[in-house]
Structures are given as structure tokens and as C-alpha cells.
Write an enzyme that holds these catalytic residues in place. Structure first.
Site, PDB file in Angstrom:
ATOM      1  CG  HIS A  62     -25.130 -40.047  10.870  1.00  0.00           C
ATOM      2  ND1 HIS A  62     -25.125 -41.054  11.643  1.00  0.00           N
ATOM      3  CD2 HIS A  62     -25.442 -40.181   9.615  1.00  0.00           C
ATOM      4  CE1 HIS A  62     -25.380 -42.040  10.669  1.00  0.00           C
ATOM      5  NE2 HIS A  62     -25.753 -41.711   9.490  1.00  0.00           N
ATOM      6  CG  PHE A  85     -23.242 -38.421   3.542  1.00  0.00           C
ATOM      7  CD1 PHE A  85     -24.164 -39.179   4.062  1.00  0.00           C
ATOM      8  CD2 PHE A  85     -22.669 -37.689   4.646  1.00  0.00           C
ATOM      9  CE1 PHE A  85     -24.317 -39.385   5.449  1.00  0.00           C
ATOM     10  CE2 PHE A  85     -22.854 -37.633   5.911  1.00  0.00           C
ATOM     11  CZ  PHE A  85     -23.630 -38.626   6.230  1.00  0.00           C
ATOM     12  CD  GLU A 119     -28.459 -38.796   6.366  1.00  0.00           C
ATOM     13  OE1 GLU A 119     -29.135 -38.510   7.237  1.00  0.00           O
ATOM     14  OE2 GLU A 119     -27.964 -39.944   6.284  1.00  0.00           O
ATOM     15  CE  LYS A 135     -33.070 -44.449   6.099  1.00  0.00           C
ATOM     16  NZ  LYS A 135     -31.901 -45.442   6.503  1.00  0.00           N
ATOM     17  CG  HIS A 136     -33.253 -39.575   7.434  1.00  0.00           C
ATOM     18  ND1 HIS A 136     -33.858 -40.459   8.174  1.00  0.00           N
ATOM     19  CD2 HIS A 136     -32.128 -39.861   7.085  1.00  0.00           C
ATOM     20  CE1 HIS A 136     -33.061 -41.389   8.516  1.00  0.00           C
ATOM     21  NE2 HIS A 136     -32.036 -41.105   7.653  1.00  0.00           N
TER      22      HIS A 136
END
Length: 227
Positions: A60, A107, A111, A114-115
Site C-alpha cells: 500500500h 497510484f 504515494e 504524499k509520503h
């Protein structure tokens, strides 16, 4: 522009600079390496997944996180090195967009922005972020499905005890406690995600902080967890 207007502009510029500087200094204490069980994820989605889910835990995300919170997000990009295309075939296997695999790149980009941008200096750039995830999942054997399989816990739809799942993961994570996420569907509680936590360097496992509380819809009960 009058004096009042000039004062207003200067004040707003100052506040903007403070905001930018504060956002760039948001720190992190540890990493969460979160993997999701595809079948349960698709079961939780109101819209059916476009592709049949595999009975696997896949990535994830890898998230720089704060012990005290809130977790950092959308940090300034310090070093520019875009994701190399040669990584994408591996990422498509270990890190698919479970809902729609034609949107894998969207996706991954989300990711990273954001991270991944918040993992500096452990994570140096975009390409390094994805290389790190591949290394953790494959080379460092942090594939949750394989860890569970070694403990004879297979995705056969049986109901498991929380302690059995936790102990299996501990055996693959230097006896450190994972974070488990469940969901209730009707009368059945499904295992949705398992998170492995590591220190700020990403090299050493730690006990995952902040487990879901009993009042949370993601709390895992002590028994009857479907996997």
C-alpha cells in the site's frame, strides 16, 4: 497602494514564508511499511475492483511517520531523480493499484508525492523511494504473505486468532509488534492490512505504535479474523 495595503502584503508574504519553512521541517520518527490484502480491499470497495484480486498482500505504501503526530505529508522535493521505467514491471507486481491496475502510475505518483517526499534524508529522491520499497519487499523478505505462509497461515478464508497472526509476523520482524487493520463486513471481520514498522533509518524493526483502538472500525478482535 497605500501604507495599509503595503503592510497587508508584507504580512501575507511573511506568513507564507513561515508556512513554507514550517512545512519543510516537519519531521518523522519511523517508517510504516503497509501491505494490503487484495481480496479484503476489494470487498471493502463500493465499486467492484476492475481486475480479479489476488490472494496476496501487496504494497500500500511506505510512510514516514511521527510518534507524536501528525504524520508529515506533501513535503518539498529536495533532489530530483524521477522513477526509472525499468522499475515499473516489478512495481506492477508488488505494488498494484488494486482497484484499477490501469492506473498504477497514478497510484505510485500519489504515494511518492504524499509520503515519499517526506522521507528525506533516508529517502533521497523519487527513484530511491521505489527502489527502497522493492528492496524491502523482495530482498529484505518483508513480504507479509510469505511471512504468514511460513507460519502455515494461508489465505484460505479460515478464521484466525489475532495472537497467531501477530506471532507469525513477529517471527519475520525481529520479534517486533506489527500493526493490524481489520474491517467488519456483516458479521465477518476480515484482515485488511498489516504494517511493519522500522526506525528512522529504515534498517531496524521497531514495535509499531498507535494500534487501532477498540472503538475504531479498523480494530482487530482477539479471535475470528478471516484471512
Amino acid at each position: 497602494m497605500g501604507i495599509t495595503g503595503m503592510v497587508y502584503v508584507v504580512t501575507m508574504v511573511f506568513l507564507l514564508i513561515v508556512l513554507i519553512l514550517s512545512s519543510s521541517t516537519v519531521g518523522y520518527d519511523y517508517f510504516q511499511f503497509t501491505q494490503q490484502y487484495q481480496l479484503a480491499v476489494c470487498n471493502s470497495n463500493r465499486t467492484p475492483c476492475k481486475d480479479p484480486p489476488d490472494k496476496l498482500f501487496t504494497v500500500h505504501g511506505l510512510w514516514p511517520s511521527s510518534m507524536a503526530g501528525p504524520d508529515p505529508s506533501n513535503c518539498p522535493i529536495r533532489n530530483i531523480r524521477k522513477r526509472e521505467k525499468l522499475l515499473e514491471p516489478q512495481l506492477a507486481i508488488i505494488w498494484p493499484n488494486v482497484f484499477d491496475r490501469t492506473k498504477n502510475k497514478l497510484f505510485w505518483d500519489k504515494e511518492w508525492m504524499k509520503h515519499g517526499t517526506c522521507g528525506y534524508p533516508t529517502i533521497d529522491n523519487e527513484n530511491h523511494y521505489f527502489e527502497t520499497v522493492i528492496k524491502m519487499y523482495i530482498s529484505k523478505k518483508q513480504n507479509v504473505s510469505r511471512i504468514l505462509s511460513k507460519a502455515k497461515i494461508e489465505p484460505d478464508g479460515k478464521k484466525r486468532a489475532l495472537l497467531d497472526i501477530e506471532n507469525a509476523i513477529r517471527n519475520g520482524a525481529d520479534n517486533k509488534k506489527p500493526k493490524l487493520k481489520c474491517q467488519k463486513k456483516g458479521t465477518t471481520t476480515e484482515l485488511v492490512e498489516i504494517t511493519l514498522c522500522s526506525d528512522k533509518s529504515g534498517e531496524h524493526f521497531i514495535d509499531c505504535p498507535h494500534p487501532f483502538e477498540p472503538i475504531s472500525p479498523h480494530y482487530c478482535p482477539t479471535n475470528n479474523i478471516k484471512y
